[in-house]
Design a protein around this motif. Structure first.
Motif, short mmCIF file in Angstrom:
data_model
loop_
_atom_site.label_atom_id
_atom_site.label_comp_id
_atom_site.label_asym_id
_atom_site.label_seq_id
_atom_site.Cartn_x
_atom_site.Cartn_y
_atom_site.Cartn_z
N SER A 1 46.34 0.55 19.13
CA SER A 1 46.73 -0.81 18.78
C SER A 1 47.48 -1.40 19.97
O SER A 1 47.49 -0.82 21.06
N HIS A 2 48.12 -2.53 19.73
CA HIS A 2 48.88 -3.19 20.79
C HIS A 2 50.31 -3.44 20.31
O HIS A 2 50.58 -3.53 19.11
N CYS A 3 51.20 -3.59 21.26
CA CYS A 3 52.61 -3.78 20.93
C CYS A 3 52.84 -4.99 20.01
O CYS A 3 53.76 -5.00 19.20
N ALA A 4 52.00 -6.00 20.14
CA ALA A 4 52.16 -7.21 19.32
C ALA A 4 52.18 -6.90 17.83
O ALA A 4 52.87 -7.56 17.05
N VAL A 5 51.42 -5.88 17.42
CA VAL A 5 51.28 -5.57 16.00
C VAL A 5 52.52 -4.85 15.46
O VAL A 5 52.83 -4.94 14.28
N ILE A 6 53.23 -4.13 16.31
CA ILE A 6 54.34 -3.30 15.82
C ILE A 6 55.72 -3.81 16.21
O ILE A 6 56.74 -3.25 15.78
N LYS A 7 55.81 -4.87 17.02
CA LYS A 7 57.12 -5.30 17.56
C LYS A 7 58.13 -5.63 16.47
O LYS A 7 59.29 -5.23 16.55
N ASP A 8 57.70 -6.38 15.47
CA ASP A 8 58.64 -6.75 14.42
C ASP A 8 59.18 -5.53 13.69
O ASP A 8 60.35 -5.49 13.29
N GLY A 9 58.35 -4.53 13.52
CA GLY A 9 58.77 -3.32 12.81
C GLY A 9 59.83 -2.53 13.52
O GLY A 9 60.62 -1.82 12.88
N ILE A 10 59.87 -2.64 14.85
CA ILE A 10 60.87 -1.86 15.59
C ILE A 10 62.03 -2.69 16.12
O ILE A 10 63.08 -2.14 16.46
N TYR A 11 61.85 -4.02 16.17
CA TYR A 11 62.90 -4.86 16.74
C TYR A 11 63.55 -5.83 15.75
O TYR A 11 64.71 -6.21 15.91
N LEU B 1 58.97 4.16 20.70
CA LEU B 1 58.15 2.96 20.68
C LEU B 1 58.82 1.81 21.44
O LEU B 1 58.15 1.01 22.11
N LYS B 2 60.15 1.72 21.36
CA LYS B 2 60.86 0.68 22.09
C LYS B 2 60.75 0.87 23.60
O LYS B 2 60.72 -0.10 24.36
N LYS B 3 60.68 2.12 24.03
CA LYS B 3 60.47 2.38 25.46
C LYS B 3 59.07 1.96 25.89
O LYS B 3 58.86 1.51 27.02
N ARG B 4 58.14 2.11 24.97
CA ARG B 4 56.75 1.76 25.26
C ARG B 4 56.51 0.26 25.17
O ARG B 4 55.79 -0.32 25.98
N CYS B 5 57.13 -0.37 24.18
CA CYS B 5 56.91 -1.80 23.91
C CYS B 5 58.23 -2.56 24.06
O CYS B 5 59.10 -2.49 23.18
N LYS B 6 58.38 -3.28 25.14
CA LYS B 6 59.56 -4.12 25.32
C LYS B 6 59.45 -5.35 24.43
O LYS B 6 58.35 -5.72 24.00
N PRO B 7 60.57 -6.01 24.12
CA PRO B 7 60.56 -7.13 23.15
C PRO B 7 59.56 -8.23 23.45
O PRO B 7 59.03 -8.87 22.54
N THR B 8 59.28 -8.48 24.74
CA THR B 8 58.36 -9.56 25.09
C THR B 8 56.95 -9.06 25.39
O THR B 8 56.07 -9.85 25.76
#
Length: 321
Positions: A194-204, A224-231
């Protein structure tokens, strides 16, 4: 998997006498007389593509699932017209890929047996054969589906990665599939990305207060936060990091540890039946998963099919005749 070994596997499975009941209008030997080489052609082209790009297996399996959940297994996800208004244009389908494989298979079939094999059957066979290439299970595919002539972006209502267990169960029940089918078919996420866009809200920002979903293993959330930065919306994230290139039961180990990538994965621990299945697969190293997955895929392939005089046999999968 080499084509020679693939063919040997299919022959052995056939000799084992795997049987399946199927709806009126479908038959394992449907093309025996009208296009006897149909399955061999599908297999050959699919192996050519997936052996060079194994990630296509997950894409093609996903395409088949998305097709069957909207208007049934009628190949409607393959249609392009009217432009920007078909199923493939809906948000959940924008990341679907692998259309070139289906088109290549269909073109090869049209050269051999013009106007005989439906795109719906092609997609059903391609999904099965793609999974076999990455050493996943084989399942029988009764044939005889007809192609739909309607594809509407507005009708795409797929099970969501953000859904809880009650909504997911209802989605499956509406298609004649049960709770076991839900947890078993979720196991396909063993080869997904998948892509970070799909999971960002769940972790941030799960509740709008800058927090993570409490159903996520805290260590996994940090990873996951290390993998997917907020932006970051585009970085790819594997659903089953240790097993993304292998079709196996490892996904259930991940979910049992509360490391499912989506809420729809983690919520499988919220239902007694799905939770029990997960822990059984963990305890037995997935002893029944391949058989269960094959059984559920057969059921999926029967969802709201068109047969007989319904629909048509498209000459090109992207367009109605």
């Amino acid at each position: 998997m080499e084509i020679k070994n693939f063919l040997v596997l299919v022959i052995l499975l056939s000799v084992l006498g795997v049987s399946v009941s199927h709806p009126k209008g479908l038959d394992l030997n449907y093309y025996k007389h009208r296009c006897p080489d149909a399955e061999a052609i599908v297999r050959r082209v699919t192996v050519q593509y997936v052996s060079h790009q194994p990630s296509l297996a997950a894409s093609l399996l996903r395409m088949h699932f998305h097709d069957c959940f909207v208007r049934g297994c009628d190949g409607s996800i393959l249609l392009k017209y009217p432009y920007n208004e078909t199923e493939r244009d809906a948000a959940p389908n924008l990341s679907v890929r692998g259309y070139e494989v289906v088109d290549a298979v269909k073109s090869a079939l049209e050269r051999k047996c013009p106007g005989v094999v439906s795109c719906a059957d092609v997609l059903s066979l391609v999904a099965r054969d793609a999974v076999i290439v990455i050493n996943g299970p084989w399942w029988p595919v009764p044939l005889g589906r007809r192609d739909g002539r309607i594809s509407r972006k507005s009708e795409v209502n797929l099970p969501s990665p953000f859904s809880g267990i009650a909504a997911l169960k209802q989605n499956f029940f509406d298609k004649g599939l049960n709770t076991k089918d839900l947890v078993v078919l979720s196991g396909a996420h063993t080869i997904g990305i998948s892509h970070c866009a799909v999971i960002k809200d769940g972790i941030y920002n799960f509740t709008g207060k800058g927090d993570s979903d409490t159903s996520i293993n805290p260590r996994y959330a940090r990873a996951l936060k290390k993998r997917c930065k907020p932006t970051d919306s585009m970085t790819v994230v594997e659903m089953d990091p240790r097993s993304v290139k292998r079709f196996d039961s490892h996904y259930f180990n991940i979910v049992a540890q509360r490391k499912g990538l989506f809420k729809s994965d983690r919520t499988l621990l919220d239902d007694p039946e799905t939770k029990s299945y997960i822990y059984t697969q963990v305890a037995t190293a997935g002893s029944s998963f391949n058989k269960d997955f094959a059984d559920s895929m057969v059921k999926l392939g029967f969802v709201e099919i068109l047969t007989g005089d319904q629909g048509e046999i498209r000459k090109k999968c992207a367009f109605v005749n």
